[in-house]
Scaffold this active site. Structure first.
Site: not given
Ligand code: EPZ
Length: 417
Positions: A22-23, A117, A122, A305, A397
């Site tokens: 998915k990701n 969410c 996020r 995850d 999802r």
């Molecule tokens: C991706 O989400 C995945 N989703 C998530 O999978 C996964 O848990 C996550 O990466 C971490 O590995 C997809 O790839 C579609 P991040 P993402 O940006 O990119 C903070 C699932 O279950 N952050 O790596 O949204 C954020 O709040 C889903 O399949 C900021 O502060 O996660 C978090 O604490 C859930 N500002 C951390 O960084 C930003 O601009 C990592 O988030 C971006 C992120």
């Protein structure tokens, strides 16, 4: 609203095929916005999030043709509406992945902020910061990101934290920028590498994907390509956990352990036997798993995850485990539901202490987010009696035909409406 009814206590055994990731599929679908030529994808998983992304892209003018069981043909030549509305984005945060490609291809984009969410706030500030460094004019008004850029210019960007979709958005935008972009502190997740491989097959000039420094030399345009989505490592890990706690013996096909070292290591510590083949992985469980402590962190460390799934495993393990969640601020919501099944869990901030119990008792529980629902499925498979899981739209999802795949492995599970 669909529910999942599971009668626990049966070991999982047999073979089942793992779907595309998915990701990886979500950002790669957005890559179709970067070219006017057809992008042919195979091994695309049938998931609600994929359908949502296809609806979003279709609304922008991307032509979408199904091709066989798991193929798609995406045609970005008709792109005429660089807008992602709140109605679409609020159901799926990954919609933010259209921002970089739209800016690069159209010079403008209007994308709703995803909002928080269940697992955390996020924010997308790093996506915005990186695009501004590339020369985009970005305003955030009435919950929308309004972005404009005649032509993005290459820049050196260092994100404040490792962000998977942030790295992916900036990498896609940089493909058509003028000059070189360097992304430092880049995410190293395999899904980032799969996206980079697809972009390279489209004519992008990218090096360093999979490391924390990715270099992109902008080109004038990208062309069409054919790309097979990589296997879903989180789906793989989820079924391995389910087999481990039920005393099972399963062989997962169309997948590999290549990107699951940290998860496989924990399953070995838990007492499982694991056999790795070129495109399959087999797990034989012990009579009872040993408790395994873990700390989530960006790849290649233990993936956030898989945290909820391992909390379920530790609920029935021999011993006490400490789980530390370092990525998201609110990713323990499955704990309360697991406690309804008889689990012994203490939450202290971003730490959870799980004391294994001899037996879980089936009960009615509620899914709160995608991986939390997977955790409840695993617990239901091992609990005595019936477990009814509500709100399984969360599950749909990210897990393709989960009740079919589990039933094929011998589980007693049915979807009830
Ligand atoms: C991706 O989400 C995945 N989703 C998530 O999978 C996964 O848990 C996550 O990466 C971490 O590995 C997809 O790839 C579609 P991040 P993402 O940006 O990119 C903070 C699932 O279950 N952050 O790596 O949204 C954020 O709040 C889903 O399949 C900021 O502060 O996660 C978090 O604490 C859930 N500002 C951390 O960084 C930003 O601009 C990592 O988030 C971006 C992120």
């Amino acid at each position: 609203m669909d529910k999942l009814l599971i009668t626990g206590g049966r070991p999982l055994s047999g073979e089942v095929a793992i779907s595309g990731a998915k990701n990886a599929a979500l950002p790669i679908l957005c890559a179709s916005l970067l070219t006017a030529e057809p992008l042919h994808l195979t091994n695309v998983p049938h998931l609600n999030d994929i359908s949502t992304m296809l609806r979003l892209l279709g609304g922008m003018g991307v032509g979408i043709t199904l091709d066989g069981a798991d193929g798609l043909l995406l045609d970005g030549s008709g792109l005429n509406n660089p807008v992602a509305s709140y109605e679409m984005v609020k159901t799926m945060r990954a919609s933010i992945l259209v921002l970089g490609p739209l800016l690069a291809r159209c010079g403008e984009a209007r994308v709703s902020l995803p909002g928080g969410c269940a697992i955390g706030a996020r924010p997308v500030d790093q996506h915005i910061k990186g695009l501004q460094a590339m020369g985009a004019d970005i305003r955030v008004e009435q919950g929308y990101v309004h972005a404009q850029a005649s032509r993005l210019k290459g820049a050196r960007i260092c994100t404040d934290m490792v962000t998977v979709t942030g790295t992916e958005n900036l990498m896609m935008a940089a493909c058509l920028a003028e000059g070189e972009t360097i992304i430092e502190n880049a995410a190293r997740e395999p899904e980032v590498v799969d996206l980079a491989n697809c972009l390279i097959s489209m004519g992008a000039r990218i090096s360093g994907a999979g490391t924390d420094v990715i270099r992109i030399q902008g080109v004038a345009r990208l062309h069409g390509a054919t790309h097979a989505i990589m296997p879903d490592r989180i789906e793989t890990g989820t079924y391995l956990c389910a087999a481990a706690v039920t005393g099972g013996d399963v062989r997962l096909l169309k997948t590999s352990a290549a990107y699951l070292d940290s998860v496989v290591d924990k399953l070995l510590d838990a007492g499982c036997e694991i056999t790795v083949e070129r495109d399959a992985i087999r797990l034989v469980a012990p009579p009872r798993v040993q408790a395994v402590s873990l700390r989530t962190a960006p790849y290649p460390a233990f993936p956030t995850d898989m945290q909820a799934q391992f909390m379920a495993l530790n609920c029935v393990a021999n011993g006490v485990a400490t789980i530390r969640e370092t990525i998201f601020e609110n990713r323990f919501m499955h704990a309360n539901e697991l406690m309804r099944l008889g689990a012994n869990i203490q939450i202290e901030g971003s730490n959870a202490v799980v004391r294994g119990v001899d037996r879980l008792e089936g009960a009615t529980v509620m899914a709160t987010d995608l991986r939390a629902s997977a955790s409840l499925v695993i617990a239901g498979l091992v609990a005595q009696g019936e477990t009814l899981i509500d709100r399984i739209y969360h599950l749909d999802r990210g897990y393709e035909r989960i009740e079919e795949k589990l039933a094929r492995l011998g589980a007693q599970v049915q979807r009830v409406t």
